[in-house]
Scaffold this motif. Structure first.
Motif, PDB file in Angstrom:
ATOM      1  N   ARG A 285       0.837  -1.191   0.000  1.00 38.67           N
ATOM      2  CA  ARG A 285       0.000   0.000   0.000  1.00 38.67           C
ATOM      3  C   ARG A 285       0.875   1.244   0.000  1.00 38.67           C
ATOM      4  O   ARG A 285       2.017   1.231   0.478  1.00 38.67           O
ATOM      5  CB  ARG A 285      -0.915   0.002   1.229  1.00 38.67           C
ATOM      6  N   TYR A 286       0.324   2.327  -0.535  1.00 39.80           N
ATOM      7  CA  TYR A 286       1.063   3.582  -0.539  1.00 39.80           C
ATOM      8  C   TYR A 286       0.979   4.241   0.836  1.00 39.80           C
ATOM      9  O   TYR A 286      -0.013   4.081   1.562  1.00 39.80           O
ATOM     10  CB  TYR A 286       0.505   4.532  -1.598  1.00 39.80           C
ATOM     11  N   GLU A 287       2.041   4.969   1.174  1.00 38.19           N
ATOM     12  CA  GLU A 287       2.031   5.711   2.426  1.00 38.19           C
ATOM     13  C   GLU A 287       0.875   6.714   2.439  1.00 38.19           C
ATOM     14  O   GLU A 287       0.376   7.122   1.386  1.00 38.19           O
ATOM     15  CB  GLU A 287       3.349   6.451   2.628  1.00 38.19           C
ATOM     16  N   ARG A 288       0.469   7.104   3.620  1.00 33.21           N
ATOM     17  CA  ARG A 288      -0.632   8.046   3.768  1.00 33.21           C
ATOM     18  C   ARG A 288      -0.243   9.408   3.193  1.00 33.21           C
ATOM     19  O   ARG A 288       0.901   9.839   3.310  1.00 33.21           O
ATOM     20  CB  ARG A 288      -0.986   8.193   5.246  1.00 33.21           C
ATOM     21  N   THR A 289      -1.197  10.075   2.569  1.00 30.25           N
ATOM     22  CA  THR A 289      -0.941  11.401   2.010  1.00 30.25           C
ATOM     23  C   THR A 289      -0.558  12.366   3.119  1.00 30.25           C
ATOM     24  O   THR A 289      -1.192  12.420   4.173  1.00 30.25           O
ATOM     25  CB  THR A 289      -2.193  11.936   1.289  1.00 30.25           C
ATOM     26  N   ASN A 290       0.499  13.138   2.860  1.00 29.63           N
ATOM     27  CA  ASN A 290       0.935  14.140   3.826  1.00 29.63           C
ATOM     28  C   ASN A 290       1.393  15.386   3.078  1.00 29.63           C
ATOM     29  O   ASN A 290       1.412  15.395   1.839  1.00 29.63           O
ATOM     30  CB  ASN A 290       2.024  13.568   4.742  1.00 29.63           C
ATOM     31  N   ASP A 314      -1.324  21.403   2.717  1.00 29.66           N
ATOM     32  CA  ASP A 314      -2.227  21.247   3.854  1.00 29.66           C
ATOM     33  C   ASP A 314      -3.585  20.732   3.400  1.00 29.66           C
ATOM     34  O   ASP A 314      -4.218  19.911   4.063  1.00 29.66           O
ATOM     35  CB  ASP A 314      -2.384  22.578   4.588  1.00 29.66           C
ATOM     36  N   HIS A 315      -4.025  21.196   2.240  1.00 28.34           N
ATOM     37  CA  HIS A 315      -5.326  20.750   1.723  1.00 28.34           C
ATOM     38  C   HIS A 315      -5.340  19.244   1.494  1.00 28.34           C
ATOM     39  O   HIS A 315      -6.316  18.567   1.820  1.00 28.34           O
ATOM     40  CB  HIS A 315      -5.656  21.486   0.428  1.00 28.34           C
ATOM     41  N   HIS A 316      -4.260  18.705   0.927  1.00 30.82           N
ATOM     42  CA  HIS A 316      -4.256  17.270   0.660  1.00 30.82           C
ATOM     43  C   HIS A 316      -4.094  16.446   1.926  1.00 30.82           C
ATOM     44  O   HIS A 316      -4.576  15.314   1.997  1.00 30.82           O
ATOM     45  CB  HIS A 316      -3.174  16.908  -0.360  1.00 30.82           C
ATOM     46  N   ALA A 317      -3.426  17.012   2.898  1.00 28.52           N
ATOM     47  CA  ALA A 317      -3.295  16.288   4.161  1.00 28.52           C
ATOM     48  C   ALA A 317      -4.601  16.326   4.958  1.00 28.52           C
ATOM     49  O   ALA A 317      -4.946  15.362   5.649  1.00 28.52           O
ATOM     50  CB  ALA A 317      -2.154  16.877   4.979  1.00 28.52           C
ATOM     51  N   TYR A 318      -5.342  17.444   4.829  1.00 22.90           N
ATOM     52  CA  TYR A 318      -6.585  17.631   5.599  1.00 22.90           C
ATOM     53  C   TYR A 318      -7.620  18.266   4.656  1.00 22.90           C
ATOM     54  O   TYR A 318      -7.853  19.479   4.683  1.00 22.90           O
ATOM     55  CB  TYR A 318      -6.335  18.521   6.826  1.00 22.90           C
ATOM     56  N   ALA A 319      -8.243  17.426   3.855  1.00 20.32           N
ATOM     57  CA  ALA A 319      -9.032  17.908   2.719  1.00 20.32           C
ATOM     58  C   ALA A 319     -10.255  18.717   3.115  1.00 20.32           C
ATOM     59  O   ALA A 319     -10.742  19.533   2.326  1.00 20.32           O
ATOM     60  CB  ALA A 319      -9.460  16.735   1.847  1.00 20.32           C
ATOM     61  N   LYS A 320     -10.788  18.524   4.316  1.00 13.46           N
ATOM     62  CA  LYS A 320     -12.006  19.229   4.698  1.00 13.46           C
ATOM     63  C   LYS A 320     -11.733  20.560   5.411  1.00 13.46           C
ATOM     64  O   LYS A 320     -12.680  21.264   5.768  1.00 13.46           O
ATOM     65  CB  LYS A 320     -12.893  18.336   5.575  1.00 13.46           C
TER      66      LYS A 320
END
Length: 377
Positions: A285-290, A314-320
């Motif tokens: 699996r790929y590492e978590r987006t950061n 920051d948007h991709h790490a915390y999209a909401k």
């Protein structure tokens, strides 16, 4: 220029500064007004696109970077709940749609323009519906309230790119910076190789994702609950409306500005993830987006124009996270200019690679094995 201002001052300044989106939107009718009676009417049609891609990159360099991050304890909870920021972004919708309809009328009826001027008008309007319209739509489709979801879908329907509403959230954010993502550009890949692939696969991926969602509910893909059918029907309604109101030239204008807007979006996608990738772990699996998986650009002026879209890490790490509380990370990979300047650079692949390839290699210094031999060649 603002590097030494206290963070609280910058947050207050930006609270008013986000209204800067009105400048390009109102710049469209203003450029038309200034062309009236001018001996260079065709040139005025290019005003907005010229300022965005000719003047803004220079101003980004002069104005400099945005030094303010909201404090997670003192600022974020309060700012996140303030309806002001939500109303500010929602206000773009009537302005943009009103501007679009009026611009269609001008395209058809203003006789001082040759086809050279009309081309410039389509480029200018498409730049606004892409840079402001799709950016705000992007903010909306990541939020839960139905009002914002619908507003985002409507803005995307106005540029015939409703698939972005599905593919971006359920596809791009899942597979970003991996070979499975058509919106993540590869190291060494030119913009002109990237764009056709992105157009095709993002459209197809949106339908595949919506088909999957419906199948989980025991429904066929061609069902009235397929949201893409509704959004594309609205796009067809826009096209029909422009055709009935302004004839075949109205249809040409609507489709032309849509193509400019959606192409601008895909160029931004190219810029945002060029050469960056998530490492594959031992479990496959790929590492978590950061924040290391997106290029960040913290230039203040374009940050305001684009509702902090440039704080993409920051948007991709915390999209909401809402746009007003997105943060800058110094340890994220950094672009050398704002998005407008980087878009211009991307149009010239040799210059792009001269600037960006060393930055990618530097970012993976000590981990050159992360880049394949074919990419390094």
């Amino acid at each position: 220029m603002f590097a030494y201002l206290p963070s609280s001052w910058m947050i207050a300044l930006k609270k008013a500064g986000y209204w800067i989106w009105l400048i390009p939107v109102l710049g469209v009718p203003m450029s038309f007004h200034w062309s009236l009676g001018s001996a260079h009417a065709d040139a005025w049609a290019y005003l907005v696109v010229t300022i965005v891609f000719g003047v803004i990159p220079i101003l980004d360099a002069i104005v400099g970077r945005d030094p303010a991050n909201p404090d997670e304890v003192a600022d974020v909870p309060k700012m996140d709940k303030q309806g002001y920021y939500r109303l500010l972004s929602l206000a773009t919708v009537p302005f943009l749609l009103g501007m679009l309809v009026w611009a269609g009328w001008a395209f058809v009826h203003y006789e001082a323009w040759s086809w050279v001027g009309r081309l410039g008008w389509v480029l200018s309007v498409g730049t606004v519906t892409g840079a402001i319209g799709i950016t705000v739509a992007h903010e909306f489709i990541h939020k839960d309230p139905q009002l914002e979801q619908n507003a985002g879908g409507l803005l995307l329907a106005a540029v015939c790119y409703a698939g972005f509403k599905v593919e971006h959230v359920r596809g791009h954010h899942v597979h970003v910076s991996t070979p499975e993502d058509a919106s993540s550009s590869r190291y060494g890949q030119s913009l002109y190789a990237f764009l056709p692939h992105a157009y095709k696969h993002n459209f197809l991926n949106a339908w595949a994702l919506e088909k999957e969602r419906l199948q989980r509910r025991g429904l066929p893909a061609l069902h009235w609950r397929n949201e893409l059918i509704w959004w594309y029907a609205i796009s067809a309604g826009f096209l029909l409306g422009f055709t009935l109101a302004f004839g075949w030239m109205g249809a040409l204008f609507f489709l032309g500005q849509s193509f400019v807007a959606l192409t601008l979006l895909e160029i931004v996608n190219y810029v945002e993830h060029y050469g960056l990738h998530r490492r594959k772990q031992d479990n496959g699996r790929y590492e978590r987006t950061n924040p290391s998986h997106s290029w960040n650009s913290n230039f203040l002026l374009t940050n305001l124009f684009l509702f902090h879209l440039q704080r993409h890490s920051d948007h991709h790490a915390y999209a909401k996270r809402r746009y007003q509380v997105l943060r800058h990370f110094d340890d994220s990979p950094q672009l050398p200019n704002g998005y407008a300047g980087m878009i211009v650079l991307a149009l010239f692949p040799p210059l792009w690679r001269k600037v960006m390839d060393p930055k990618v290699r530097a970012y993976y210094a000590g981990e050159e094995h992360q880049l394949s031999e074919s990419q390094l060649a």
